[in-house]
Every structure is written in C-alpha cells, then in structure tokens.
Design a protein around this motif. Sequence first.
Motif, PDB file in Angstrom:
ATOM      1  N   UNK A 148      51.538 -17.459 106.833  1.00  0.00           N
ATOM      2  CA  UNK A 148      50.235 -16.770 106.789  1.00  0.00           C
ATOM      3  C   UNK A 148      50.355 -15.426 106.070  1.00  0.00           C
ATOM      4  N   UNK A 149      49.228 -14.934 105.612  1.00  0.00           N
ATOM      5  CA  UNK A 149      49.253 -13.676 104.864  1.00  0.00           C
ATOM      6  C   UNK A 149      49.464 -12.490 105.818  1.00  0.00           C
ATOM      7  N   UNK A 150      50.020 -11.382 105.240  1.00  0.00           N
ATOM      8  CA  UNK A 150      50.369 -10.241 106.090  1.00  0.00           C
ATOM      9  C   UNK A 150      49.138  -9.523 106.633  1.00  0.00           C
ATOM     10  N   UNK A 151      47.975  -9.656 105.970  1.00  0.00           N
ATOM     11  CA  UNK A 151      46.799  -8.956 106.498  1.00  0.00           C
ATOM     12  C   UNK A 151      46.319  -9.593 107.814  1.00  0.00           C
ATOM     13  N   UNK A 152      46.824 -10.768 108.119  1.00  0.00           N
ATOM     14  CA  UNK A 152      46.536 -11.361 109.425  1.00  0.00           C
ATOM     15  C   UNK A 152      47.601 -10.940 110.420  1.00  0.00           C
ATOM     16  N   UNK A 153      48.867 -10.965 109.981  1.00  0.00           N
ATOM     17  CA  UNK A 153      49.973 -10.654 110.893  1.00  0.00           C
ATOM     18  C   UNK A 153      49.988  -9.196 111.336  1.00  0.00           C
ATOM     19  N   UNK A 154      49.690  -8.283 110.381  1.00  0.00           N
ATOM     20  CA  UNK A 154      49.835  -6.855 110.726  1.00  0.00           C
ATOM     21  C   UNK A 154      48.942  -6.427 111.903  1.00  0.00           C
ATOM     22  N   UNK A 155      47.627  -6.699 111.857  1.00  0.00           N
ATOM     23  CA  UNK A 155      46.828  -6.322 113.048  1.00  0.00           C
ATOM     24  C   UNK A 155      47.259  -7.072 114.304  1.00  0.00           C
ATOM     25  N   UNK A 156      47.755  -8.311 114.114  1.00  0.00           N
ATOM     26  CA  UNK A 156      48.205  -9.075 115.274  1.00  0.00           C
ATOM     27  C   UNK A 156      49.408  -8.401 115.931  1.00  0.00           C
ATOM     28  N   UNK A 157      50.338  -7.908 115.098  1.00  0.00           N
ATOM     29  CA  UNK A 157      51.490  -7.174 115.647  1.00  0.00           C
ATOM     30  C   UNK A 157      51.018  -5.955 116.427  1.00  0.00           C
ATOM     31  N   UNK A 158      50.017  -5.263 115.851  1.00  0.00           N
ATOM     32  CA  UNK A 158      49.502  -4.064 116.518  1.00  0.00           C
ATOM     33  C   UNK A 158      48.943  -4.420 117.886  1.00  0.00           C
ATOM     34  N   UNK A 159      48.161  -5.520 117.944  1.00  0.00           N
ATOM     35  CA  UNK A 159      47.565  -5.939 119.222  1.00  0.00           C
ATOM     36  C   UNK A 159      48.662  -6.300 120.218  1.00  0.00           C
ATOM     37  N   UNK A 160      49.662  -7.086 119.759  1.00  0.00           N
ATOM     38  CA  UNK A 160      50.761  -7.478 120.655  1.00  0.00           C
ATOM     39  C   UNK A 160      51.486  -6.236 121.166  1.00  0.00           C
ATOM     40  N   UNK A 161      51.686  -5.260 120.260  1.00  0.00           N
ATOM     41  CA  UNK A 161      52.348  -4.011 120.640  1.00  0.00           C
ATOM     42  C   UNK A 161      51.577  -3.270 121.718  1.00  0.00           C
ATOM     43  N   UNK A 162      50.251  -3.152 121.526  1.00  0.00           N
ATOM     44  CA  UNK A 162      49.423  -2.432 122.509  1.00  0.00           C
ATOM     45  C   UNK A 162      49.486  -3.123 123.869  1.00  0.00           C
ATOM     46  N   UNK A 163      49.379  -4.469 123.854  1.00  0.00           N
ATOM     47  CA  UNK A 163      49.447  -5.222 125.112  1.00  0.00           C
ATOM     48  C   UNK A 163      50.797  -4.989 125.787  1.00  0.00           C
ATOM     49  N   UNK A 164      51.877  -5.002 125.005  1.00  0.00           N
ATOM     50  CA  UNK A 164      53.210  -4.781 125.576  1.00  0.00           C
ATOM     51  C   UNK A 164      53.302  -3.402 126.200  1.00  0.00           C
TER      52      UNK A 164
END
Lengths: 157, 260
Positions: A1-17
């Motif tokens: 998948x393209x990075x513009x999908x992964x980057x916000x997803x990483x941010x969300x996972x980080x915040x949840x963690x």
Amino acid sequence: MKSHIWRPLYAVIGIVAIILIVRVFIVPESFGVHEKGYMYGWYNKSDENYWKEFKVKYRSSGYCKDCHSDNYSSIMQTPHAIIQCENCHGPAIDHPENPAKLDINRSREQCLRCHSYLPYMQSDRSKIRGIDPDKHNPGIECVNCHNPHKPSLESLK
Amino acid sequence: MITRRDFIKYSLQGIAAIAVPLTAIEIINPSRLFASKDTKKVRWGFLVDTQKCVGCGLCVRACKLENETPYDANVSRTWVERYVLTKDGKVFADSPKAARDGFITDKIELGHGKLEEIKKDDIEKAFFVPKLCNQCENPPCVQVCPVGATYQTDDGVVLVDRKWCIGCGYCIMACPYGVRFFHPAYGTAEKCNFCYHRIKKGMKTACVEACPFGARMIGNINDPADEVGKIIRIERVSVLKDEFGTKPQVYYRGLSKEVR
C-alpha cells in the motif's frame, strides 16, 4: 500500500499505544468490575476505605454518660430524656481532647424546633406542648426561665 | 448462484440464530449464582415514620455536621419536607434551608421570599416527610456514570468516589429523587451514603441517632431478627416513586399520595 495510507495509520496506532500505556499507570489496580457486575459495580474498590475511615463526629449519649453522670441521670428523669446530648451540646468528636469545650446551643430557636406549636394533626408535632413564638415573651431566651434539663413547668426558676 | 433449496435453508438457519435470546449464550458464573441465593448477605435498609416526625430538623443539622456538608450552603444530604393540604384541595410543600433549623412558623415558604399563611381551620392534613438517598437496588445514578466514579457496594449502599468523579453531573440529573448535588468544596457529586463510616462500625447513622422521636430507623433488612426488616415484612409500608423501577430501600410509614 502507499505510504500516505500507512503514515496516518502509524500515527493512530502510536496514539492508541500511548493511551494504553498511560492508562496502566493512571488506573489503579483495584479498579474494575466487582460484586454488583458491570452496570453497578464498575469502580475502584479501594475507595470504599475512604468512606469507611471517614471521621465520626457524633458519639451519642453513651459517650457522655460516664464523665457527666450527674447531668446524664438527671435529664433521664425528664421528658427530655429522648433528646441526645449532642443535639444541644454539639458533636463530641474527640472531646475532651478535641474540642476541649463544647459550644452549647442555648438559643430560643433551638427550643422552638419542637415547642413552637403547629396544628398538624397527622404529625406528633401537634401533641408536643408548645407556644406561639410571636406571643410568648418574644425576643427573650427560653433558658432565662426554663431549665432544659428540668423542663417541667413546676420547676420554673 | 444460490439454489432455491440453499436459500430457504440459510434463511431458516439465520432466523433461528436471531431468535436465540442473549441470555441463552451467557456463560453461567457459579460463584455469582451462589451469591444471589445468599440471604446472610448484609443489605442496609431505612424506615421513616412520617407520623412520628415533628419537623425539628435535628437530623438535618446532625447530618451536615457529621458529613462535613458546608453548613450555610443551600445543599444537604438529607432534608425534611412539610406538606400542608388545605380543605379546598391545594397542596403546599416547603423545606426552608432543607429544614436545618426546623419549622418554627406556620407560614409556608413559596420561594422568592414569599410566604403563605394558612389558617388552622383551612388545614385538612399536615405532616412532615424526611427524605434521604433511597440506596436503590437498581440505582440509575450509578448506571449513567461514564467513569465508574459512583458505585453500589456489596451491602447495597451507593457511594461516590471523590478522586474519580469528573463532575459531569449526569448522576444528579438521573436521580428521580433529587438527592444528589455538587459538593461546594470538592466540586464532585455528593449524596447520602447511610453514614457508611458509622454503619460499618456498628453505629447508627447520624440522623437516626439525632432523632429524638424514633422517626428514622436503619438496619440490615436481610437479618430475620432486625427490627427494620421485620416492620418492612409485616407492616404496611410504601416507597417513593415505585413506578420508576429503581427498587428504593427507604421505606415509609404513613405516606400520602401528595408526597412526590
């Protein structure tokens, strides 16, 4: 998948963690579902101790009677025996250490709580001997004539 | 392509699955099942005798001092209401300063400083009704708390966690009896808790102790020998707002339909 999908997803996972890690430190271990189930029993169990250890202030007449036995036994001979000492003398708390002296409520208003006559037949108030505060020596303290420890009218001062 | 046979089969299976009630797939917890049958468990209950109450307000004063409710603030964990029903069908009710100083005049407070004087001959019925938290079996205030700051203890008393309460006020809105308020000093929800610190030490609540007339009683209503439990089982008692389904555990003797 393209990075513009992964980057916000990483941010969300980080915040949840981060939230989950912070939660581990903030929420006490005794917080959870207890006897009454999730709907009524989801709380911090250790808070029950806060309320169990709350300071008792009213110690009841049994606390007074050993040291003040003469006053205790004299009032017990009168209709005022049903009134707890602390209702007029104030809460004992840790008397005689704290407070050393109790502040006695001798006000007219204190007596009128019961002895201002009200014609309410569905309440025992109407059976208590009472006065009309506007007509019976207004402005004068009751204790000038009546002794609350010997309330009968025959023993008027 | 789905065949007609499969379509009917799956439809029937689907309907059957939906029809299974949620309770049928709940896993039974043996310890909870056992606890629900345990009659030895403590359950605190309260009994108010409205005939015996004379409206002296000594209970309210004792409650405020015992539980550190700011004395001059217009909030209280317990209060006494006066009801005066007139012969022409009017209902007057007041509770000046939560009856902290009792009722020493026959003038009824109407609010905004207005007083109504009712002549003795116009009174049909008049009486006092002490109020406090009902420690409901199904407490709506606990149900709505979003953070788990208010809860029901094992012995049925509803408490507020002052460290955990965020002051949203949902519980104050949810209580049908209006017994909750914000504590002026802590800014958290506050309510009567049957003097939990006293009953846990074997003492009576401050209001019960202060009442000279025995209008208030507290006890473990699960105990067959308990006086309050006995009266509730044998005599005619009623509760406030039964229709709300909250199962209140403060019982009244001599209630009238005008009492809300």
